[in-house]
Motif scaffolding. Structure first.
Motif, PDB file in Angstrom:
ATOM      1  N   SER A  46       2.137  56.726  75.384  1.00 49.31           N
ATOM      2  CA  SER A  46       1.443  57.189  76.587  1.00 49.31           C
ATOM      3  C   SER A  46       2.180  58.407  77.144  1.00 49.31           C
ATOM      4  CB  SER A  46       1.280  56.071  77.615  1.00 49.31           C
ATOM      5  OG  SER A  46       2.524  55.718  78.143  1.00 49.31           O
ATOM      6  N   PHE A  86      -1.630  58.841  80.635  1.00 51.12           N
ATOM      7  CA  PHE A  86      -1.398  57.876  81.731  1.00 51.12           C
ATOM      8  C   PHE A  86      -2.681  57.772  82.527  1.00 51.12           C
ATOM      9  CE2 PHE A  86       3.151  59.756  82.061  1.00 51.12           C
ATOM     10  CZ  PHE A  86       3.629  58.904  81.078  1.00 51.12           C
ATOM     11  N   ASP A 110       0.374  54.014  85.182  1.00 52.64           N
ATOM     12  CA  ASP A 110      -0.140  53.544  83.885  1.00 52.64           C
ATOM     13  C   ASP A 110       0.331  52.118  83.588  1.00 52.64           C
ATOM     14  OD1 ASP A 110      -1.536  54.477  81.284  1.00 52.64           O
ATOM     15  OD2 ASP A 110       0.327  53.530  80.584  1.00 52.64           O
TER      16      ASP A 110
END
Ligand code: ATP
Ligand code: MG
Length: 441
Positions: A46, A86, A110
């Motif tokens: 991410s 995110f 996130d």
């Protein structure tokens, strides 16, 4: 493929994104598994990079359809890493997906949208440093599955998370934290709103990834089992004749068998779970407790359930056959040779054998039928078990008979005689077929 390849790819991706000024981390299940010393199945990254920025760094990557703005970097087919910006999520209205997602620059946002604390960790693969916004490391040490945020809200948002909690608890041998577990109990009924395919996938994973017994005990205690598989819940309290089943009721018996599974095929696992599903409806007390016809009744019940869960047809068929045939082992030593050979030739017989072995181990412990079937399988060998056919319908037509319903009977008689070792040539086969067809005429 070398296991390290995936990890290397994820690390390279993170390095490249960082070189472009972005934040990027390993996230979710792969971090959890690394910290537990388990080899992750897949790696997720991410980042604060936007999808278009990710795509510009990896021009050959592709957008993944199912999740909004998730990008699959896959230099080769066998190794792929999912890279996602995110994000935080809007409200849920359908019990499975947010109405919208919003990209974020703060990794903490996130982490908050993820399901369980142990799945909310991020890690720098180079230094090993962990970003923990949700108390995931503590829960990893305490072996706890804990919802991130308010469990009630998290399970009403996405009902599948209830099954994921059970799956992770079973597979990792973790407990489900008390408040999280209470929320599952309160919301168990919502599981009915989840599609059959998604429920199926979770059940298959609970059955096959380790800890199946624990998984089913958790499904039971949480109330999920009543909604998912009421016919399995019905095993509880169904007494069995103690001389054959010293272990207890049908539920006890099946739980013991689930306990013995180690990475079974999907079909063996379903076969174990459902082999006695016909017992509750056929239970009757005569000179002893009896379950007459339970294999056939059970096969039909399993067929319905597995079709409803949308298992692939070949798997439904095989599981149904496992169940329909599981009682035949008790006759195996008295079978006519032709019947025995046909039995041993059932498709994927090794699973019939394994189901029987587990069935005995979880009850009377007898192995005579198992040993006998195994010995015969070796002794007879392929050629003798399934010899080339002596005669076909075509042969009968060529010999001047007109096709009709008695063809099938004649051919079966020929095959039986061949399997019994009574005939072995085409001429003998024709003569036998002739006598069957004449007597039918
Ligand atoms: P597995 O080892 O079974 O793949 P996993 O944790 O990697 O376990 P995935 O389904 O691959 O599970 O999802 C990756 C991550 O995405 C999870 O660790 C979690 O952070 C997040 N996630 C997945 N499904 C959900 C969900 N239904 N709700 C919230 N977060 C989820
Ligand atoms: Mg995963």
């Amino acid at each position: 493929m070398f296991e390290g390849d995936r990890e290397q790819l994820a690390t390279d991706i993170i390095r490249k994104l960082r070189a472009r000024g972005h934040k990027a981390y390993l996230v979710g299940g792969c971090v959890r598994d690394r910290l537990l010393g388990i080899v992750p199945k897949d790696y997720d990254v991410s980042t604060d990079a936007r999808p278009e920025q990710i795509l510009s760094a990896f021009p050959n990557a592709q957008l993944v359809g199912a999740h909004f703005g998730v990008i699959l970097v896959a230099p080769r087919k066998e190794i792929a890493v999912e890279v996602a910006t995110f994000r935080s999520e809007g409200a849920y209205h359908d019990g499975r997906r947010p109405d919208h997602v919003q990209f974020e620059t703060d990794p903490a946002r996130d982490a908050q949208r993820r399901d369980f604390t142990i799945n909310g960790l991020m890690q720098d693969p180079e230094t090993g440093a962990v970003l923990d916004f949700v108390g995931g490391q503590q829960d990893l040490s305490a072996k706890l599955i804990r919802a991130i945020g308010d469990p009630e809200l998290r399970f009403t948002e996405d009902h599948l998370r209830m099954l994921r909690a059970v799956r992770f608890a079973a597979r990792l041998k973790f407990d489900i934290e008390a408040e999280t577990f209470r929320a599952i109990r309160r919301n168990a009924g919502l599981i009915c709103r989840i599609s059959a395919e998604r429920v199926r996938d979770e059940l298959v994973r609970i059955l096959t990834e380790g800890g199946a017994r624990r998984g089913f005990e958790l499904l039971d205690n949480s109330g999920l089992l009543d909604y998912l598989l009421p016919e399995v819940k019905a095993f509880q309290g169904v007494e069995q004749p103690p001389e054959y089943h010293p272990e207890g009721d049908v539920w006890q018996h099946v739980m013991m068998m689930l306990d013995e599974l180690s990475h079974p095929s999907n079909t063996l696992a379903w076969g174990v779970l459902l082999h006695d599903v016909g017992k509750p409806p056929t239970f009757r007390v005569a000179e002893r407790i009896r379950f007459d016809g339970h294999a056939e009744v059970g096969a039909e019940m399993a067929y319905k359930r597995l079709r409803q869960l949308k298992l692939p047809n070949d798997e439904v068929e095989h599981v149904t056959s496992l169940i329909a045939n599981h009682m035949k082992f008790k006759d195996v030593m008295n079978m006519r040779l032709s019947t025995l050979k046909r039995f041993l030739c059932l498709p994927r017989f090794e699973e019939h054998l394994e189901l029987h072995r587990l069935d005995c181990r979880a009850s009377n412990g007898r192995t005579d039928a198992y040993d006998f079937a195994k010995r015969k399988l070796n002794e007879l060998g392929k050629e003798e078990l399934k010899p080339p056919r002596l005669l076909t319908g075509r042969d009968l037509i060529d010999a001047g008979y007109s096709p009709g319903p008695s063809f099938g009977r004649a051919l079966e008689a020929v095959e039986t005689a061949q399997l019994e070792g009574e005939i072995s040539t085409r001429e003998e086969a024709l003569a036998l077929a002739d006598s069957v067809l004449r007597s039918a005429a």
